[in-house]
Motif scaffolding. Structure first.
Motif, PDB file in Angstrom:
ATOM      1  N   THR A 204      -4.344  11.649  -5.160  1.00  0.00           N
ATOM      2  CA  THR A 204      -5.298  12.674  -4.710  1.00  0.00           C
ATOM      3  C   THR A 204      -6.707  12.368  -5.234  1.00  0.00           C
ATOM      4  N   GLU A 205      -6.773  11.942  -6.492  1.00  0.00           N
ATOM      5  CA  GLU A 205      -8.094  11.700  -7.082  1.00  0.00           C
ATOM      6  C   GLU A 205      -8.807  10.553  -6.362  1.00  0.00           C
ATOM      7  N   GLU A 206      -8.068   9.489  -6.104  1.00  0.00           N
ATOM      8  CA  GLU A 206      -8.655   8.340  -5.392  1.00  0.00           C
ATOM      9  C   GLU A 206      -9.119   8.773  -4.004  1.00  0.00           C
ATOM     10  N   PHE A 207      -8.255   9.584  -3.363  1.00  0.00           N
ATOM     11  CA  PHE A 207      -8.559  10.054  -2.010  1.00  0.00           C
ATOM     12  C   PHE A 207      -9.875  10.834  -2.005  1.00  0.00           C
ATOM     13  N   GLU A 208      -9.999  11.732  -2.988  1.00  0.00           N
ATOM     14  CA  GLU A 208     -11.215  12.551  -3.091  1.00  0.00           C
ATOM     15  C   GLU A 208     -12.439  11.657  -3.263  1.00  0.00           C
ATOM     16  N   ASN A 209     -12.283  10.584  -4.040  1.00  0.00           N
ATOM     17  CA  ASN A 209     -13.428   9.694  -4.322  1.00  0.00           C
ATOM     18  C   ASN A 209     -13.562   8.530  -3.345  1.00  0.00           C
TER      19      ASN A 209
ATOM     20  N   VAL B  44       0.858  -1.194   0.000  1.00  0.00           N
ATOM     21  CA  VAL B  44       0.000   0.000   0.000  1.00  0.00           C
ATOM     22  C   VAL B  44       0.892   1.241   0.000  1.00  0.00           C
ATOM     23  N   PHE B  45       0.547   2.194  -0.863  1.00  0.00           N
ATOM     24  CA  PHE B  45       1.404   3.353  -1.050  1.00  0.00           C
ATOM     25  C   PHE B  45       0.574   4.631  -1.209  1.00  0.00           C
ATOM     26  N   ALA B  46       0.944   5.655  -0.464  1.00  0.00           N
ATOM     27  CA  ALA B  46       0.304   6.967  -0.597  1.00  0.00           C
ATOM     28  C   ALA B  46       1.172   7.831  -1.494  1.00  0.00           C
ATOM     29  N   MET B  47       0.554   8.467  -2.482  1.00  0.00           N
ATOM     30  CA  MET B  47       1.352   9.234  -3.449  1.00  0.00           C
ATOM     31  C   MET B  47       1.800  10.598  -2.937  1.00  0.00           C
ATOM     32  N   GLY B  48       1.390  10.941  -1.766  1.00  0.00           N
ATOM     33  CA  GLY B  48       1.838  12.215  -1.184  1.00  0.00           C
ATOM     34  C   GLY B  48       1.733  12.131   0.313  1.00  0.00           C
ATOM     35  N   PRO B  49       2.532  12.911   1.019  1.00  0.00           N
ATOM     36  CA  PRO B  49       2.532  12.827   2.490  1.00  0.00           C
ATOM     37  C   PRO B  49       1.150  13.048   3.102  1.00  0.00           C
ATOM     38  N   ASP B  50       0.365  13.972   2.507  1.00  0.00           N
ATOM     39  CA  ASP B  50      -0.942  14.246   3.131  1.00  0.00           C
ATOM     40  C   ASP B  50      -1.933  13.100   2.903  1.00  0.00           C
ATOM     41  N   LEU B  51      -1.575  12.159   2.058  1.00  0.00           N
ATOM     42  CA  LEU B  51      -2.464  11.019   1.804  1.00  0.00           C
ATOM     43  C   LEU B  51      -2.101   9.806   2.674  1.00  0.00           C
ATOM     44  N   TYR B  52      -1.041   9.979   3.458  1.00  0.00           N
ATOM     45  CA  TYR B  52      -0.538   8.851   4.260  1.00  0.00           C
ATOM     46  C   TYR B  52      -1.586   8.291   5.235  1.00  0.00           C
ATOM     47  N   PRO B  53      -2.336   9.181   5.938  1.00  0.00           N
ATOM     48  CA  PRO B  53      -3.373   8.622   6.841  1.00  0.00           C
ATOM     49  C   PRO B  53      -4.345   7.721   6.090  1.00  0.00           C
TER      50      PRO B  53
ATOM     51  N   CYS C 197      -0.561  -3.948  -5.822  1.00  0.00           N
ATOM     52  CA  CYS C 197      -0.103  -2.670  -5.301  1.00  0.00           C
ATOM     53  C   CYS C 197      -1.344  -1.798  -5.154  1.00  0.00           C
ATOM     54  N   ALA C 198      -1.593  -1.283  -3.964  1.00  0.00           N
ATOM     55  CA  ALA C 198      -2.750  -0.419  -3.746  1.00  0.00           C
ATOM     56  C   ALA C 198      -2.245   1.009  -3.595  1.00  0.00           C
ATOM     57  N   ILE C 199      -2.616   1.857  -4.558  1.00  0.00           N
ATOM     58  CA  ILE C 199      -2.057   3.210  -4.588  1.00  0.00           C
ATOM     59  C   ILE C 199      -3.143   4.242  -4.291  1.00  0.00           C
ATOM     60  N   ILE C 200      -2.793   5.183  -3.428  1.00  0.00           N
ATOM     61  CA  ILE C 200      -3.746   6.239  -3.109  1.00  0.00           C
ATOM     62  C   ILE C 200      -3.184   7.564  -3.623  1.00  0.00           C
TER      63      ILE C 200
ATOM     64  N   VAL D 231       4.040   1.183   2.646  1.00  0.00           N
ATOM     65  CA  VAL D 231       5.285   1.932   2.394  1.00  0.00           C
ATOM     66  C   VAL D 231       5.342   3.072   3.415  1.00  0.00           C
ATOM     67  N   LEU D 232       6.325   3.021   4.283  1.00  0.00           N
ATOM     68  CA  LEU D 232       6.377   3.935   5.429  1.00  0.00           C
ATOM     69  C   LEU D 232       7.048   5.263   5.097  1.00  0.00           C
ATOM     70  N   GLU D 233       7.856   5.261   4.051  1.00  0.00           N
ATOM     71  CA  GLU D 233       8.531   6.508   3.701  1.00  0.00           C
ATOM     72  C   GLU D 233       7.665   7.281   2.716  1.00  0.00           C
ATOM     73  N   LYS D 234       7.475   8.547   3.073  1.00  0.00           N
ATOM     74  CA  LYS D 234       6.526   9.325   2.256  1.00  0.00           C
ATOM     75  C   LYS D 234       7.180   9.956   1.044  1.00  0.00           C
ATOM     76  N   THR D 235       8.467   9.764   0.880  1.00  0.00           N
ATOM     77  CA  THR D 235       9.173  10.424  -0.221  1.00  0.00           C
ATOM     78  C   THR D 235       9.390   9.495  -1.405  1.00  0.00           C
ATOM     79  N   LYS D 236       8.949   8.274  -1.288  1.00  0.00           N
ATOM     80  CA  LYS D 236       9.228   7.307  -2.350  1.00  0.00           C
ATOM     81  C   LYS D 236       8.440   7.597  -3.622  1.00  0.00           C
ATOM     82  N   LYS D 237       9.064   7.260  -4.736  1.00  0.00           N
ATOM     83  CA  LYS D 237       8.398   7.468  -6.036  1.00  0.00           C
ATOM     84  C   LYS D 237       7.658   6.176  -6.418  1.00  0.00           C
ATOM     85  N   THR D 238       6.641   6.326  -7.247  1.00  0.00           N
ATOM     86  CA  THR D 238       5.823   5.174  -7.649  1.00  0.00           C
ATOM     87  C   THR D 238       6.697   4.079  -8.285  1.00  0.00           C
ATOM     88  N   LYS D 239       7.698   4.509  -9.058  1.00  0.00           N
ATOM     89  CA  LYS D 239       8.561   3.541  -9.736  1.00  0.00           C
ATOM     90  C   LYS D 239       9.268   2.647  -8.703  1.00  0.00           C
TER      91      LYS D 239
END
Ligand code: HAM
Length: 520
Positions: free
Chosen positions: A485-490, A430-439, A480-483, A458-466
């Protein structure tokens, strides 16, 4: 200097920013509710706490600034430290000779093997037990000249007690039985997987520590117990894909030696030491153990007679030597008959030369071996009806075997029968694409875990999707479950199937049904 200070500030601000984001959405549970107002308040709160942390860093005497940042001579000190480090002798990273490290992949193999052993043990109604790896040395000081007692890892502890790392489990088991003062309901079937320590000469499949699957039956005097043990051993071999063409189990009875000694007028006290000596004869010529022979007061002619009988390789041959009424012959015939009833006769062969090196065996002995003759004994055991008496306990019949982890792994590798252990068993990364999406990522990970998946967040918030995809691949993850901004909004999560590359958006509220779907 300046750059050290400013990068620390940046890092600290980042950390505090993220910490405050995490804190306000406690365990991420509400991370997806009332999205727009939440995102705003997250940013506001984060900003204000980041701001506060900046001023506290510079507060004079505030005590939050690291000593390194305050100290003007920090760079010189760092150099001094590195210089000193250079002079220090490098740590020898090898584990002690003959012992092993178990990195995660090795650990997965070990656990897999233990699981197979446990599964078979349970299938046969055995219960698991354990004992300390450290025992009193006296538990092993038998006087029959066995290798195992000469290979003890023994020492005096701080209380001046002589202790030893267990070289085998059977004496501990006998001690445990005796401790119950006859209070254990007999018969019982117990198993364990102890680590055993022997100061051995290292050869293929022999090391200074090994794990040994022990299966023992106490309280049954008949060959029924021996046959049940042999059947369990065969069930294990079959469960890992080995056949009777790969492995055989030689069986014999020490009663054969006992009867020959009686016939030659040798007193029973010499029985145990003679068996140990005969076992050595398998590996070294008679001349090499002349000293041992003299020590137990055995005539060379007795040993020659014994060896001539022990080369007989059929039950008919032994019957001819010992006679129709021989207990040894009856015992072996009965055991062979029971093996036939179990349907394991293809695995079993009679071999009078098998004696096993431990002094306490009294009756049937067995040894599993590699039919190609390349590897050392895979497993060994037998009946030890008098062991408890040697500790001052009541005579209690017992039989069992020990099965080491080293040789079997070698054999399975050789036959290409080991599954791959490269995958960690993680289902989803599971990966958040930005620090504010980590929660939100915490919430997704928690939901997946509660639904039964093994999840790596993924515990580090600076990692790239690649990087995340590479990481998931290294773990052998399936999804791989990716969050973003758009997913977060929806209130959704983008799930990629790493096997077929397919992607789909799953609502956060439907994650558990998605897990169920994947399992079916
Ligand atoms: P053992 O014949 O000394 O018997 O050992 C049993 C098995 O443990 C061997 O066949 C081998 O698989 C493994 N083993 C022994 N020493 C080593 C080593 N140095 N390195 C790797 N593997 C090793 C006993 O220990 C008896 N207590 C077994 C038993 C249980 N008898 C009755 N109940």
């Amino acid at each position: 200097m300046k750059s050290v200070a400013s990068s620390s500030i940046a890092t600290t601000i980042g950390i505090m920013f993220l910490a405050s984001v995490t804190r306000i959405s406690h365990r991420g549970v509400a991370a997806f509710t009332s999205t727009s107002s939440r995102s705003k308040s997250i940013v506001q709160l984060s900003k204000s706490s980041a701001f506060r942390s900046t001023s506290s860093l510079f507060a004079e005497g505030g005590g939050r600034v690291s000593a390194a940042v305050q100290d003007k001579n920090v760079l010189d000190k760092t150099n001094e430290k590195t210089n000193k480090k250079k002079q220090q002798p490098k740590l020898n990273t090898n584990p002690p000779k003959g012992t092993r490290d178990f990195y995660p992949e090795d650990m997965r193999l070990r656990n897999w093997l233990f699981d197979q052993w446990r599964e078979v043990a349970k299938q046969y109604g055995f219960s698991e037990y354990d004992a300390p790896v450290l025992e009193s040395e006296s538990l092993y000081t038998r006087k029959a000249g066995e290798e195992v007692t000469q290979q003890l890892y023994n020492f005096e502890d701080k209380g001046e007690r002589m202790v030893a790392l267990r070289p085998e489990m059977t004496p501990s088991l006998a001690r445990m039985v005796m401790a119950k003062k006859g209070g254990l309901p007999l018969p019982f079937k117990w198993f364990s997987i102890p680590q055993c320590w022997r100061y051995e000469r290292m050869t293929r499949g022999r090391r200074r520590e090994h794990y040994q699957w022990n299966m023992d039956i106490w309280g049954v005097a008949g060959e029924e117990a021996d046959a049940e043990l042999l059947s369990a051993m065969v069930t294990f071999f079959e469960s890992v894909g080995l056949t009777s063409e790969d492995v055989g189990i030689k069986i014999n009875s020490r009663l054969v030696i006992s009867e020959i000694l009686t016939e030659l007028g040798i007193p029973p006290e010499k029985f145990a030491a003679t068996c140990v000596l005969v076992d050595k004869l398998e590996k070294v010529p008679l001349d090499a153990i002349q000293g041992d022979l003299e020590e137990i007061g055995l005539d060379r002619s007795v040993v020659e007679r014994l060896t001539s009988v022990l080369t007989v390789d059929s039950i008919e041959g032994i019957r001819e030597v010992l006679g129709e009424d021989s207990e040894a012959v009856k015992q072996i015939s009965n055991l062979l008959g029971l093996c036939k009833t179990y349907g394991i006769e293809d695995w079993i062969l009679f071999d009078a030369s098998v004696v096993r090196g431990l002094s306490y065996y009294t009756g049937a002995v067995f040894e599993a071996f590699d039919r190609k003759g390349v590897l050392r004994a895979i497993a060994g055991g037998g009946r030890y009806d008098k062991l408890l008496e040697t500790f001052g306990g009541d005579p209690t019949p017992a039989a069992g075997f020990g099965f080491g982890d080293a040789v079997i792994v070698e054999l399975l590798k050789e036959r290409n029968l080991l599954p791959s252990f490269s995958s960690t068993g993680v289902d989803t990364v599971v990966f958040a694409m930005g620090p504010d999406l980590y929660p939100a990522a915490i919430e997704v990970a928690s939901k997946l875990r509660k639904s039964g998946q093994k999840v790596d967040l993924v515990l580090e918030k600076t990692k790239k999707t690649k990087w995340v995809f590479k990481h998931a691949d290294r773990l052998g993850a399936k999804y791989c479950a990716i969050i973003g901004t758009e997913e977060f909004e929806n209130e959704e999560v983008n799930i990629k199937n790493l096997e077929d590359g397919e992607q789909k958006k799953v609502s956060v509220t439907e994650l558990s049904s998605w897990v169920e779907e994947q399992a079916n």
